[in-house]
Design a protein around this motif. Sequence first.
Motif, short mmCIF file in Angstrom:
data_model
loop_
_atom_site.label_atom_id
_atom_site.label_comp_id
_atom_site.label_asym_id
_atom_site.label_seq_id
_atom_site.Cartn_x
_atom_site.Cartn_y
_atom_site.Cartn_z
N TYR A 33 0.84 -1.20 0.00
CA TYR A 33 0.00 0.00 0.00
C TYR A 33 0.87 1.25 0.00
CZ TYR A 33 -3.70 -3.24 1.57
OH TYR A 33 -4.58 -4.28 1.68
N GLY A 34 1.98 1.19 0.73
CA GLY A 34 2.90 2.32 0.73
C GLY A 34 3.64 2.45 -0.58
N ARG A 35 4.13 1.34 -1.11
CA ARG A 35 4.91 1.37 -2.35
C ARG A 35 4.10 1.92 -3.51
NH1 ARG A 35 6.11 -1.55 -6.97
NH2 ARG A 35 4.38 -3.00 -6.63
N LEU A 36 2.82 1.59 -3.56
CA LEU A 36 1.96 2.00 -4.66
C LEU A 36 1.40 3.41 -4.51
CD1 LEU A 36 0.04 -1.36 -5.17
CD2 LEU A 36 1.84 -0.41 -6.63
N THR A 37 1.72 4.05 -3.40
CA THR A 37 1.26 5.42 -3.16
C THR A 37 1.93 6.38 -4.15
OG1 THR A 37 0.88 5.00 -0.81
CG2 THR A 37 1.24 7.28 -1.46
N TRP A 46 11.96 8.02 -1.22
CA TRP A 46 11.67 7.55 0.13
C TRP A 46 12.10 6.10 0.32
CZ3 TRP A 46 5.60 8.18 -0.33
CH2 TRP A 46 5.11 7.28 -1.26
N SER A 47 11.97 5.65 1.55
CA SER A 47 12.29 4.27 1.90
C SER A 47 11.46 3.91 3.13
CB SER A 47 13.78 4.12 2.21
OG SER A 47 14.09 2.80 2.60
N PHE A 48 11.12 2.62 3.28
CA PHE A 48 10.32 2.16 4.42
C PHE A 48 11.19 1.27 5.31
CE2 PHE A 48 6.95 2.12 0.90
CZ PHE A 48 6.69 3.48 1.06
N ALA A 49 11.40 1.70 6.54
CA ALA A 49 12.17 0.91 7.51
C ALA A 49 11.21 0.18 8.43
CB ALA A 49 13.10 1.83 8.30
N VAL A 50 11.29 -1.14 8.44
CA VAL A 50 10.39 -1.97 9.23
C VAL A 50 11.08 -2.39 10.53
CG1 VAL A 50 9.01 -4.07 9.26
CG2 VAL A 50 9.30 -2.81 7.11
N VAL A 79 8.80 5.85 7.74
CA VAL A 79 8.96 6.32 6.37
C VAL A 79 10.09 7.35 6.36
CG1 VAL A 79 7.91 7.48 4.40
CG2 VAL A 79 6.55 5.91 5.78
N LEU A 80 11.13 7.03 5.63
CA LEU A 80 12.29 7.91 5.49
C LEU A 80 12.21 8.61 4.14
CD1 LEU A 80 14.89 5.25 6.61
CD2 LEU A 80 14.22 7.24 7.97
N SER A 81 12.63 9.86 4.10
CA SER A 81 12.71 10.56 2.82
C SER A 81 14.15 11.02 2.60
CB SER A 81 11.75 11.75 2.78
OG SER A 81 12.08 12.70 3.77
N GLN A 132 5.45 13.90 1.58
CA GLN A 132 4.97 12.81 0.75
C GLN A 132 4.84 11.50 1.53
OE1 GLN A 132 6.69 12.87 -3.38
NE2 GLN A 132 7.70 14.68 -2.56
N GLY A 133 5.64 11.38 2.57
CA GLY A 133 5.56 10.19 3.42
C GLY A 133 4.21 10.07 4.12
N TYR A 134 3.54 11.21 4.34
CA TYR A 134 2.23 11.19 4.97
C TYR A 134 1.21 10.46 4.09
CZ TYR A 134 3.58 14.44 8.70
OH TYR A 134 4.16 15.00 9.80
N LEU A 135 1.37 10.58 2.78
CA LEU A 135 0.48 9.87 1.86
C LEU A 135 0.65 8.37 2.00
CD1 LEU A 135 0.98 12.03 -1.37
CD2 LEU A 135 -0.94 12.13 0.23
#
Length: 203
Positions: A33-37, A46-50, A79-81, A132-135
């Motif tokens: 869902y995040g990647r397709l935003t 951006w990048s997503f740190a889990v 979410v990192l930018s 943009q990370g908020y989206l």
Amino acid sequence: MEFLEAMTHRFACKKYDQTRSLGEAQLKEILEYGRLTPTSFGLELWSFAVVRTQEKKQELFHACFDQESVSTSAVTIVVLSRTEAFANPDGELVHERGRRFPDPLPVFIDDYRPYYDFLKAEGKLSCWLKSQGYLAIANMMTGAATLGIQSCAIEGFNEKQVLQVLGCDPNLWQVSLIATFGYPAEPERPKIRESLESLTTFH
């Protein structure tokens, strides 16, 4: 679950059931869902740190001013930018991303450069990148709700400490937003919102 139903029943979960974890398929779907935003100009800076190990969650818990939502979550996503330098229209990363689109790269850059120049002149580049990370977070949170998973957006954090926990170079990355996910260990709270009529104007 329908989208509107998910929106209605999603709430800011402050405490999660620590006996229940998220399956790999569920986590992957939430990340999708995040990647397709959408991102501005499709640049995906951006990048997503889990964060899901107990040790790292505890470190992040302190970096987020000891918010219980972080320490009890099944998983927390940061979410990192990218920092401002990476948004340069003459930079390698912008060129790499721009080449993915149908138009020739010079056409893409000519379209992007005036907005970049405007943001830079206004001192808003960093804000633009972070916002943009908020989206992505919004889509991940609502998407998770359709799976019966609750969440909480975390804006209260010490950015320097969060980057240290993740081992990220502050010259390369900045923190946009953080969100926790899991199964709640507290009852759903009623959603308090103003009426649509009071918030909406038509022109």
